[in-house]
Design an enzyme around this catalytic site. Structure first.
Site, mmCIF file in Angstrom:
data_model
loop_
_atom_site.group_PDB
_atom_site.id
_atom_site.type_symbol
_atom_site.label_atom_id
_atom_site.label_comp_id
_atom_site.label_asym_id
_atom_site.label_seq_id
_atom_site.Cartn_x
_atom_site.Cartn_y
_atom_site.Cartn_z
ATOM 1 N N ARG A 128 -8.857 -5.824 -33.572
ATOM 2 C CA ARG A 128 -8.700 -5.702 -32.116
ATOM 3 C C ARG A 128 -8.518 -7.088 -31.494
ATOM 4 O O ARG A 128 -7.732 -7.257 -30.570
ATOM 5 C CB ARG A 128 -9.930 -4.992 -31.530
ATOM 6 N N ARG A 134 -9.861 -10.080 -25.520
ATOM 7 C CA ARG A 134 -11.319 -10.250 -25.577
ATOM 8 C C ARG A 134 -11.732 -11.400 -26.481
ATOM 9 O O ARG A 134 -11.582 -11.326 -27.700
ATOM 10 C CB ARG A 134 -11.968 -8.942 -26.054
ATOM 11 N N ARG A 146 -23.277 -9.764 -32.405
ATOM 12 C CA ARG A 146 -23.335 -8.537 -31.581
ATOM 13 C C ARG A 146 -23.898 -7.372 -32.390
ATOM 14 O O ARG A 146 -24.679 -6.561 -31.874
ATOM 15 C CB ARG A 146 -21.945 -8.195 -31.041
HETATM 16 P P1 ADP Z 1 -18.883 -3.891 -27.694
HETATM 17 O O1 ADP Z 1 -19.535 -2.538 -27.749
HETATM 18 O O2 ADP Z 1 -17.635 -3.967 -28.518
HETATM 19 O O3 ADP Z 1 -19.825 -5.041 -27.922
HETATM 20 P P2 ADP Z 1 -18.762 -3.828 -24.789
HETATM 21 O O4 ADP Z 1 -17.484 -3.892 -24.042
HETATM 22 O O5 ADP Z 1 -19.581 -2.600 -24.663
HETATM 23 O O6 ADP Z 1 -18.288 -4.100 -26.276
HETATM 24 O O7 ADP Z 1 -19.681 -5.065 -24.414
HETATM 25 C C1 ADP Z 1 -19.233 -6.410 -24.490
HETATM 26 C C2 ADP Z 1 -20.369 -7.358 -24.123
HETATM 27 O O8 ADP Z 1 -20.793 -7.092 -22.749
HETATM 28 C C3 ADP Z 1 -21.657 -7.193 -24.938
HETATM 29 O O9 ADP Z 1 -21.628 -7.941 -26.154
HETATM 30 C C4 ADP Z 1 -22.719 -7.717 -23.938
HETATM 31 O O10 ADP Z 1 -22.725 -9.133 -23.890
HETATM 32 C C5 ADP Z 1 -22.210 -7.220 -22.588
HETATM 33 N N1 ADP Z 1 -22.784 -5.904 -22.220
HETATM 34 C C6 ADP Z 1 -22.089 -4.732 -22.131
HETATM 35 N N2 ADP Z 1 -22.917 -3.721 -21.797
HETATM 36 C C7 ADP Z 1 -24.169 -4.254 -21.685
HETATM 37 C C8 ADP Z 1 -25.457 -3.734 -21.392
HETATM 38 N N3 ADP Z 1 -25.639 -2.424 -21.151
HETATM 39 N N4 ADP Z 1 -26.510 -4.571 -21.376
HETATM 40 C C9 ADP Z 1 -26.352 -5.874 -21.617
HETATM 41 N N5 ADP Z 1 -25.174 -6.447 -21.918
HETATM 42 C C10 ADP Z 1 -24.080 -5.653 -21.958
#
Ligand code: ADP
Length: 191
Positions: A128, A134, A146
């Site tokens: 991706r 991203r 992550r």
């Molecule tokens: P992925 O599931 O691929 O990590 P996301 O788009 O859901 O991608 O999230 C990207 C980043 O955004 C996360 O690594 C985190 O830093 C932040 N983030 C997203 N949702 C949350 C949440 N509910 N609480 C804290 N940080 C979040």
């Protein structure tokens, strides 16, 4: 109202499946990752702070994401239901979500968790990262961070829903359509 959480590690296919699910079931998609990336794109103070954290693979503070979800719930009073994607990610977020939904006289019906092996996750995310904008998908160290955060903090969320008998685990490997069928079957038994 039918509210569901699509759960799983980064790269497990939540975004892909969410697009198909909202089209099929008419739910409103609430992705905290998308909401944060929109703040980054608009270069808001919140977005600028959040980007620093996201680029390290860490979690944005609970109060920030809870505030964004609260505003989104208020902004969609006529929704048939919500599909939460990437939220809640900590036990505190899960408890806050329950309170917000209770105020609206509704609740989470089910948490569907997609299970995918770690090496497959890393492979998907690096792929991706080749085409998306991203920055958190281009560096393998950040990707593994992550996934580690998911195991250390986010697994508690699954335990939380398990305690209410609302957690369902599904195999997140296979074709997009196969996984979509598995998810749809679980939803259909609960509608
Ligand atoms: P992925 O599931 O691929 O990590 P996301 O788009 O859901 O991608 O999230 C990207 C980043 O955004 C996360 O690594 C985190 O830093 C932040 N983030 C997203 N949702 C949350 C949440 N509910 N609480 C804290 N940080 C979040």
């Amino acid at each position: 109202m039918f509210n569901l959480i699509l759960f799983g590690p980064p790269g497990s296919g939540k975004g892909t499946q969410s697009e198909k699910l909202i089209a099929k079931y008419g739910l409103k998609h609430l992705s905290t990752g998308d909401l944060l990336r929109s703040e980054i794109a608009q270069q808001t103070p919140l977005g600028i702070e959040a980007k620093k954290i996201m680029d390290k693979g860490q979690l944005v503070p609970d109060e920030v994401v809870i505030g964004m979800i609260s505003s989104s719930l208020d902004a969609n009073p006529d929704a048939k239901g919500f599909l939460f994607d990437g939220f809640p990610r900590t036990a505190a977020q899960a408890e806050a979500l329950d309170k917000l939904l209770k105020l609206k006289k509704t609740e989470i019906k089910v948490m569907l968790a997609l299970e995918v092996g770690e090496e497959e996750l890393v492979r998907r995310l690096l792929k991706r990262g080749e085409t998306s904008s991203r920055s958190d998908d281009t560096n393998e160290t950040v990707i593994r961070a992550r996934i580690a955060v998911y195991h250390s903090k986010t697994t508690a969320v699954a335990e939380y829903y398990k305690s209410f008998d609302k957690a369902v685990y599904l195999k997140g490997e296979g074709t997009v359509d196969e996984i979509f069928e598995r998810i749809s079957a679980e939803i259909d038994t609960r509608l």
